[in-house]
Design a protein around this motif. Structure first.
Motif, PDB file in Angstrom:
ATOM      1  N   ASP A  62       0.828  -1.208   0.000  1.00  0.00           N
ATOM      2  CA  ASP A  62       0.000   0.000   0.000  1.00  0.00           C
ATOM      3  C   ASP A  62       0.863   1.259   0.000  1.00  0.00           C
ATOM      4  O   ASP A  62       0.520   2.250  -0.655  1.00  0.00           O
ATOM      5  N   LEU A  63       1.973   1.225   0.710  1.00  0.00           N
ATOM      6  CA  LEU A  63       2.827   2.407   0.830  1.00  0.00           C
ATOM      7  C   LEU A  63       3.750   2.605  -0.364  1.00  0.00           C
ATOM      8  O   LEU A  63       4.216   3.723  -0.614  1.00  0.00           O
ATOM      9  N   LEU A  64       4.009   1.527  -1.105  1.00  0.00           N
ATOM     10  CA  LEU A  64       4.935   1.598  -2.244  1.00  0.00           C
ATOM     11  C   LEU A  64       4.219   1.182  -3.522  1.00  0.00           C
ATOM     12  O   LEU A  64       4.384   0.058  -4.012  1.00  0.00           O
ATOM     13  N   PRO A  65       3.394   2.078  -4.081  1.00  0.00           N
ATOM     14  CA  PRO A  65       2.638   1.731  -5.293  1.00  0.00           C
ATOM     15  C   PRO A  65       3.579   1.341  -6.437  1.00  0.00           C
ATOM     16  O   PRO A  65       4.623   1.952  -6.642  1.00  0.00           O
ATOM     17  N   GLY A  66       3.178   0.321  -7.146  1.00  0.00           N
ATOM     18  CA  GLY A  66       3.971  -0.136  -8.286  1.00  0.00           C
ATOM     19  C   GLY A  66       4.916  -1.263  -7.944  1.00  0.00           C
ATOM     20  O   GLY A  66       5.344  -2.005  -8.841  1.00  0.00           O
ATOM     21  N   ALA A  67       5.258  -1.439  -6.679  1.00  0.00           N
ATOM     22  CA  ALA A  67       6.203  -2.490  -6.313  1.00  0.00           C
ATOM     23  C   ALA A  67       5.613  -3.875  -6.540  1.00  0.00           C
ATOM     24  O   ALA A  67       6.316  -4.808  -6.921  1.00  0.00           O
ATOM     25  N   ALA A  68       4.305  -4.002  -6.313  1.00  0.00           N
ATOM     26  CA  ALA A  68       3.668  -5.307  -6.469  1.00  0.00           C
ATOM     27  C   ALA A  68       3.607  -5.753  -7.922  1.00  0.00           C
ATOM     28  O   ALA A  68       3.420  -6.943  -8.201  1.00  0.00           O
ATOM     29  N   GLU A  69       3.761  -4.808  -8.874  1.00  0.00           N
ATOM     30  CA  GLU A  69       3.726  -5.159 -10.295  1.00  0.00           C
ATOM     31  C   GLU A  69       5.090  -5.517 -10.846  1.00  0.00           C
ATOM     32  O   GLU A  69       5.222  -5.892 -12.015  1.00  0.00           O
ATOM     33  N   ASP A  76      10.715  -8.900  -4.554  1.00  0.00           N
ATOM     34  CA  ASP A  76      11.253  -9.389  -3.283  1.00  0.00           C
ATOM     35  C   ASP A  76      12.351  -8.460  -2.765  1.00  0.00           C
ATOM     36  O   ASP A  76      12.449  -8.217  -1.557  1.00  0.00           O
ATOM     37  N   LYS A  77      13.166  -7.941  -3.678  1.00  0.00           N
ATOM     38  CA  LYS A  77      14.243  -7.045  -3.270  1.00  0.00           C
ATOM     39  C   LYS A  77      13.692  -5.760  -2.663  1.00  0.00           C
ATOM     40  O   LYS A  77      14.197  -5.268  -1.648  1.00  0.00           O
ATOM     41  N   VAL A  78      12.628  -5.219  -3.270  1.00  0.00           N
ATOM     42  CA  VAL A  78      12.023  -3.985  -2.747  1.00  0.00           C
ATOM     43  C   VAL A  78      11.423  -4.228  -1.374  1.00  0.00           C
ATOM     44  O   VAL A  78      11.653  -3.464  -0.420  1.00  0.00           O
ATOM     45  N   PHE A  79      10.639  -5.301  -1.233  1.00  0.00           N
ATOM     46  CA  PHE A  79       9.953  -5.560   0.024  1.00  0.00           C
ATOM     47  C   PHE A  79      10.899  -6.055   1.124  1.00  0.00           C
ATOM     48  O   PHE A  79      10.563  -5.985   2.303  1.00  0.00           O
ATOM     49  N   ARG A  80      12.069  -6.545   0.725  1.00  0.00           N
ATOM     50  CA  ARG A  80      13.042  -6.996   1.714  1.00  0.00           C
ATOM     51  C   ARG A  80      13.618  -5.820   2.490  1.00  0.00           C
ATOM     52  O   ARG A  80      13.913  -5.912   3.675  1.00  0.00           O
ATOM     53  N   GLY A  81      13.762  -4.678   1.812  1.00  0.00           N
ATOM     54  CA  GLY A  81      14.281  -3.482   2.464  1.00  0.00           C
ATOM     55  C   GLY A  81      15.785  -3.518   2.647  1.00  0.00           C
ATOM     56  O   GLY A  81      16.439  -4.535   2.403  1.00  0.00           O
ATOM     57  N   SER A  82      16.336  -2.410   3.073  1.00  0.00           N
ATOM     58  CA  SER A  82      17.773  -2.280   3.321  1.00  0.00           C
ATOM     59  C   SER A  82      17.981  -1.880   4.774  1.00  0.00           C
ATOM     60  O   SER A  82      17.526  -0.809   5.207  1.00  0.00           O
ATOM     61  N   ALA A  83      18.650  -2.738   5.512  1.00  0.00           N
ATOM     62  CA  ALA A  83      18.882  -2.457   6.932  1.00  0.00           C
ATOM     63  C   ALA A  83      19.877  -1.320   7.090  1.00  0.00           C
ATOM     64  O   ALA A  83      20.857  -1.215   6.348  1.00  0.00           O
ATOM     65  N   ALA A  84      19.623  -0.466   8.053  1.00  0.00           N
ATOM     66  CA  ALA A  84      20.539   0.638   8.338  1.00  0.00           C
ATOM     67  C   ALA A  84      21.810   0.096   8.994  1.00  0.00           C
ATOM     68  O   ALA A  84      21.777  -0.899   9.721  1.00  0.00           O
ATOM     69  N   VAL A  85      22.921   0.745   8.719  1.00  0.00           N
ATOM     70  CA  VAL A  85      24.191   0.344   9.309  1.00  0.00           C
ATOM     71  C   VAL A  85      24.216   0.795  10.762  1.00  0.00           C
ATOM     72  O   VAL A  85      24.043   1.976  11.066  1.00  0.00           O
ATOM     73  N   SER A  96      14.942   0.704   5.410  1.00  0.00           N
ATOM     74  CA  SER A  96      14.353   1.610   4.421  1.00  0.00           C
ATOM     75  C   SER A  96      13.916   0.826   3.188  1.00  0.00           C
ATOM     76  O   SER A  96      14.484  -0.228   2.867  1.00  0.00           O
ATOM     77  N   TRP A  97      12.898   1.352   2.528  1.00  0.00           N
ATOM     78  CA  TRP A  97      12.353   0.751   1.307  1.00  0.00           C
ATOM     79  C   TRP A  97      12.161   1.853   0.271  1.00  0.00           C
ATOM     80  O   TRP A  97      11.910   3.017   0.613  1.00  0.00           O
ATOM     81  N   LYS A  98      12.254   1.482  -1.002  1.00  0.00           N
ATOM     82  CA  LYS A  98      12.075   2.464  -2.067  1.00  0.00           C
ATOM     83  C   LYS A  98      11.461   1.789  -3.282  1.00  0.00           C
ATOM     84  O   LYS A  98      11.854   0.680  -3.663  1.00  0.00           O
ATOM     85  N   SER A  99      10.481   2.479  -3.883  1.00  0.00           N
ATOM     86  CA  SER A  99       9.808   1.951  -5.056  1.00  0.00           C
ATOM     87  C   SER A  99       9.753   3.020  -6.138  1.00  0.00           C
ATOM     88  O   SER A  99       9.297   4.139  -5.890  1.00  0.00           O
ATOM     89  N   ASP A 100      10.236   2.671  -7.320  1.00  0.00           N
ATOM     90  CA  ASP A 100      10.224   3.582  -8.468  1.00  0.00           C
ATOM     91  C   ASP A 100       9.118   3.157  -9.420  1.00  0.00           C
ATOM     92  O   ASP A 100       9.215   2.139 -10.111  1.00  0.00           O
TER      93      ASP A 100
END
Length: 289
Positions: A62-69, A76-85, A96-100
């Motif tokens: 819901d928060l990252l439109p377009g990621a499900a397509e 999987d990479k988008v929804f997995r997210g990136s852990a902060a150091v 953090s997560w990001k969807s283009d």
């Protein structure tokens, strides 16, 4: 028989020393006026959740439109997210997560900070309240809550960067959104103009016209929302919303942002605020379980 007096003398010395030691111990225990220090209670939380699993996949969709397509591996990479150091996952974690998408780029980050007081006279909750209050002040807000004790660890950083007395609001989460802090929590009329498509004078249908930064009720022990529309003079319509809340000795920051693909498009600030608040409340409920 000539050695008996020496043995008796040695025995007398041993008894005398033992009596003297007992007397000193009893005297130390009976000293009047010794202050009794009662340690402050510890915080409720001793650990932090796994940040990249803190947000359900259904919420991320819901928060990252377009990621499900996206194709399976990219999705999987988008929804997995990136852990902060971080160097101490018991004290601070984030993801953090990001969807283009073709229409816009949306980003989300969640940070958890568990505050521990090393002063026996100050509780973990009071120290966490100090950390939260500093973020609230940086956002240009002020609640009616009594500020906690000063944070000795933060005193070293005072005097650097933007002065707190400048009247400009800063991003309270201190993450990679330096260009988002504009010094004003409310969008200016010039930023809102041109966003309406109905042509009605004075219309409030412009998506940029979100509620201003404010203190939030019924979220953790204390909470606020900071609305950061695009930077004045910037052609990019970047809009960030941050929700910060404290529950016991944990301070949580949710940051949700959108940047449309076209500079003529204006993000819906109200929608960003509503979704950021909804996620923050879900996280608060999860922590309370």
């Amino acid at each position: 028989m000539a050695y008996v007096p020496g043995v008796a003398l040695l025995a007398a010395l041993v008894v005398g020393c033992s009596a003297g030691a007992d007397g000193n111990a009893n005297g130390a225990d009976s000293k009047a006026g010794s202050p009794t220090v009662t340690p402050a209670p510890p915080g409720k939380y001793l650990t932090l959740p796994a940040p990249c699993r803190a947000v359900p996949r259904s919420t991320l969709k819901d928060l990252l439109p377009g990621a499900a397509e996206l194709p399976g591996d990219q999705q999987d990479k988008v929804f997995r997210g990136s852990a902060a150091v971080t160097y101490d996952t018991d004290r601070k974690v984030g993801c953090s997560w990001k969807s283009d998408a073709p229409s816009a780029t949306r980003s989300l980050s969640v940070d958890f900070e568990r505050v521990v007081s090393y002063d026996p006279a100050v509780s973990d909750d009071d120290r966490a309240d100090t950390v939260y209050a500093k973020k609230e002040k940086a956002a240009g807000l002020s609640s009616s809550a009594t500020p906690g004790p000063p944070d000795e660890n933060d005193k070293k950083g005072e005097g650097s960067g933007t002065s707190e007395g400048s009247g400009k609001a800063e991003d309270p989460a201190d993450a990679d959104t330096d260009t988002d802090a504009t010094g004003s929590a409310e969008p200016s009329p010039s930023e809102s103009s041109g966003g309406s498509t109905d042509g009605t004078p004075g219309s409030s249908s412009s998506p940029e016209e979100a509620l201003p930064s404010r203190i939030l009720d019924n979220l953790g022990d204390a909470a606020f929302l900071q609305d950061l529309p695009k930077q004045a003079g910037s052609p990019a319509q970047h809009h960030t919303v941050s929700v910060v809340f404290r529950t016991s000795n944990v301070v949580v920051t949710v940051r949700y942002a959108e940047q449309p693909a076209l500079i003529t498009q204006v993000p819906d600030g109200r929608e960003l605020q509503e979704k950021a608040q909804a996620l923050a409340r879900k996280l608060a409920e999860t922590l309370s379980e």
